[in-house]
Write an enzyme that holds these catalytic residues in place. Structure first.
Site, PDB file in Angstrom:
ATOM      1  N   LEU A 183      41.055  49.272  46.063  1.00 53.02           N
ATOM      2  CA  LEU A 183      41.997  49.542  47.329  1.00 53.02           C
ATOM      3  C   LEU A 183      42.660  49.060  47.692  1.00 53.02           C
ATOM      4  O   LEU A 183      42.916  47.574  47.356  1.00 53.02           O
ATOM      5  CB  LEU A 183      40.538  48.972  47.858  1.00 53.02           C
ATOM      6  N   SER A 229      37.362  47.054  41.165  1.00 50.58           N
ATOM      7  CA  SER A 229      37.108  47.320  42.898  1.00 50.58           C
ATOM      8  C   SER A 229      36.821  48.029  42.573  1.00 50.58           C
ATOM      9  O   SER A 229      35.262  48.962  42.321  1.00 50.58           O
ATOM     10  CB  SER A 229      38.077  46.702  43.718  1.00 50.58           C
ATOM     11  N   ASP A 247      34.236  35.266  44.603  1.00 48.28           N
ATOM     12  CA  ASP A 247      35.296  36.338  44.637  1.00 48.28           C
ATOM     13  C   ASP A 247      36.202  36.507  46.511  1.00 48.28           C
ATOM     14  O   ASP A 247      37.650  36.459  45.988  1.00 48.28           O
ATOM     15  CB  ASP A 247      34.271  37.721  44.986  1.00 48.28           C
TER      16      ASP A 247
END
EC number: 3.1.2.2
Length: 302
Positions: free
Chosen positions: A45, A111, A228
Site C-alpha cells: 500500500l 504487505s 511491525d
C-alpha cells in the site's frame, strides 16, 4: 640414430606427462553455477518500485545475475484500487516473465502485495512459482487503528469501520477488501469481495480450481514480527487472527486451516511452509533490513 632419438624425445616425454597435464596447467576460472530463478517483487500500500532499491542491491550481491523485476504498477494512491483490479493488472505483467522461465520464478510480495500474490497463485492455472515469500502481509486480514487507517477514514475507528468497509462503496477500497472485523463475522463473510473468497470462507464456483492452483507453489515463506506496528494482529502475517474475544488463534487453530479450504494444511503436511518471525523490525523497513534478508529471504532464492 642418435639424432632421431633426440627428435623423438620430446614426444615421448609428452606422452609420459599427459596424465599430469591438468595439474601442471593453470586452473581455469570456476564456472558460474546454474542461473538463478527470476525474482518478481510486488509492492504494498502506497509503495512504488523505488522502495525496494535496497532489496534489489542485496539480491544482486548474493545472487549475481539474477533477473529481478520490481513491478511498477498501482503505485502510490493507485494502490487503493480494488484488489481484484490489481490482481488482473499484475497477472498481465507476470505471465510473460513466467513464460520465459521454464524452471520457475520466485515471488517476493510485501504487505498488501502479499494478498495480491496469493490471489495470483489462486487464479493462475499454470503458474510456476517456486517460492512465494510473503513479507509482513495481512494474510488473514487487518483489524487495527493504524496511521494509514486514520488518514483514509479520519472519522472512523476500527470498532465501527465495518459500516464503511462492508458496504458496496467500501469494497472499492483495497484496504476494505481485507478488513476483517472479528466482532461482525457474518457481515464479513457476506460482504468481503476478496479475502473471504481467496480464503475459501465463502462458497463460490472457482473454489476447487483455486485451491488446486494455490497448491502448485513449491514453498510458502511467511515473514512477520511483533514490532511491525501496522499489521494487526501481527500474527496475521502467519495466518493467525483474532477470535470474537480478540484472542489470537494461530494458523493451526483457524477454521480455514482445519478445513484446508485453500490448501494451508496440505502445504504444511508436505513441509512446504516456512515461518520466519523477526523482532525489532518496523513495517516500513522489512524490505531494507539486511539481517532479515540474509535470514529469511536469501536462503529461498534458488
Amino acid at each position: 640414430m642418435p639424432g632421431l632419438w633426440r627428435q623423438r624425445l620430446p614426444s615421448a616425454w609428452a606422452l609420459l606427462l599427459l596424465p599430469f597435464l591438468p595439474l601442471l596447467m593453470p586452473a581455469a576460472p570456476a564456472a558460474h553455477r546454474g542461473s538463478y530463478k527470476p525474482v518478481i517483487v510486488v509492492h504494498g500500500l502506497f509503495d512504488s518500485s523505488y522502495s525496494f532499491r535496497h532489496l534489489l542491491d542485496y539480491i544482486n550481491e548474493t545472487h549475481p545475475g539474477t533477473v529481478v523485476t520490481v513491478l511498477d504498477l498501482f503505485d502510490g494512491r493507485e494502490s487503493l484500487r480494488p484488489l481484484w483490479e490489481q490482481v488482473q493488472g499484475f497477472r498481465e505483467a507476470v505471465v510473460p516473465i513466467m513464460e520465459k522461465a521454464p524452471e520457475g520464478v520466485h515471488l517476493i510480495c510485501y504487505s498488501q502485495g502479499g494478498l495480491v500474490c496469493r490471489a495470483l497463485l489462486s487464479v493462475m492455472d499454470n503458474h510456476n512459482v517456486d517460492s512465494f515469500i510473503s513479507l509482513s502481509s495481512p494474510q488473514m486480514g487487518q483489524y487495527g487503528d493504524t496511521d494509514y487507517l486514520k488518514w483514509l477514514f479520519p472519522t472512523s475507528m476500527r470498532s465501527n469501520l465495518y459500516r464503511v468497509c462492508y458496504s458496496p462503496w467500501g469494497q472499492e477500497f483495497s484496504i476494505c477488501n481485507y478488513w476483517h472485523d472479528p466482532h461482525h463475522d457474518d457481515l464479513y463473510l457476506n460482504a468481503s469481495s476478496f479475502l473471504a473468497l481467496i480464503n475459501g470462507e465463502r462458497d463460490h464456483p472457482n473454489a476447487t480450481a483455486w485451491r488446486k492452483n494455490f497448491l502448485r507453489v513449491g514453498r510458502l515463506v511467511l515473514i512477520g514480527g511483533p514490532d511491525d506496528g501496522v499489521i494487526t494482529p501481527w500474527q496475521s502475517s502467519f495466518f493467525g487472527f483474532y477470535d470474537a474475544n480478540e484472542t489470537v488463534l494461530e494458523m493451526e487453530e483457524q477454521p480455514v486451516y482445519l478445513r484446508d479450504s485453500f490448501g494451508l494444511k496440505t502445504l504444511l503436511a508436505r513441509g512446504a511452509i516456512v515461518r520466519c518471525p523477526m523482532a525489532g523490525i518496523s513495517h516500513t523497513t522489512w524490505h531494507s533490513n539486511r539481517t532479515l534478508y540474509d535470514t529469511c529471504i536469501e536462503p529461498w532464492l534458488s
